[in-house]
Motif scaffolding. Structure first.
Motif: not given
Length: 243
Positions: A133, A136-138, A142, A144-145, A148-149, A237
């Motif tokens: 994550a 990646e984005a899913y 948003s 969490y991603t 983590k970014h 993901a």
């Protein structure tokens, strides 16, 4: 104490616990940090390590923890997690705040505080457990991603800032790992958490711990910058084969 010291955050369960056990088996004296001191003490006793209460979202807790760690060779930034799966339109600011405090500021506090001791060791190592994550984005992820970014960007920045210093920097980016991660994300809903891994053989905490132990036991001139690992059945993901 002749054994080199490894500090592991979020060490009361899951990847953190497995990493503490793996590093102890490699000859480290492990300092385990987490909020659940009762669990920490049991694990520490089994690996001949040291348990110290730690809440990475609290500056005062981190300061007290750092005061109790006189020196260190390895730091494993593992404390983190997710809360909820809401869309941007329905975002819960409290969930976002917790995820950024834990994943980003928690990593900052521990890394900043231990860096002088890692440098003084003459052969330090910062390992940060992020996630796929982190790149990646899913949908509905948003909070969490984005955290983590940011955590990944913080960690990768260290790589350049520490050039010339005796400290290595490794980012570990797991995909699906079956721990209590999803149970915590879904506020204790074990049925919903179990559905995440249905039909898949996911990674285990031990799988990730093996990778971390491998990275920190390479010769000191070898820096494994970035290690991404996923189950065979997971491509990304959002792409998973369920048998």
């Amino acid at each position: 104490m002749n054994r080199p010291i490894a500090v592991v955050t979020g060490a009361s369960a899951g990847i953190g616990e497995a990493t503490a056990r793996a590093l102890a088996a490699e000859g480290f004296h492990v300092v385990l940090g987490a909020r659940r001191l009762d669990l920490l003490k049991g694990i520490a006793a089994e690996v001949d390590g040291t348990a110290i209460e730690l809440d990475v979202t609290s500056a005062s807790s981190v300061a007290a923890f750092l005061d109790a760690v006189p020196k260190a060779k390895v730091l494993v930034n593992n404390a983190g997690g997710a809360r909820g799966m809401a869309s941007v339109a329905d975002a819960d600011e409290d969930h976002w705040r917790w995820m950024w405090e834990t994943n980003v500021l928690g990593t900052l506090r521990l890394t900043k505080g231990l860096l002088p001791k890692l440098i003084d060791s003459g052969d330090g190592h910062v390992v940060t457990v992020t996630s796929i994550a982190a790149f990646e984005a899913y949908d509905n992820g948003s909070g969490y991603t984005s955290a983590k970014h940011a955590q990944s960007a913080l960690h990768r920045t260290l790589r350049g800032e520490l050039l010339g210093q005796p400290v290595r920097v490794t980012e570990v980016l797991p995909g699906m790992v079956e721990t209590d991660f999803s149970v915590n994300r879904f506020d204790g809903d074990t049925t919903r958490a179990a559905a995440v891994y249905q039909g898949v053989v996911p990674l285990t905490a031990d799988d990730v711990a093996d990778v971390i132990a491998f990275a920190v036991t390479r010769p000191s001139h070898v820096n494994l910058d970035r290690i991404e690992l996923k189950p065979r059945a997971q491509a990304s993901a959002s792409r998973v084969h369920r048998g």
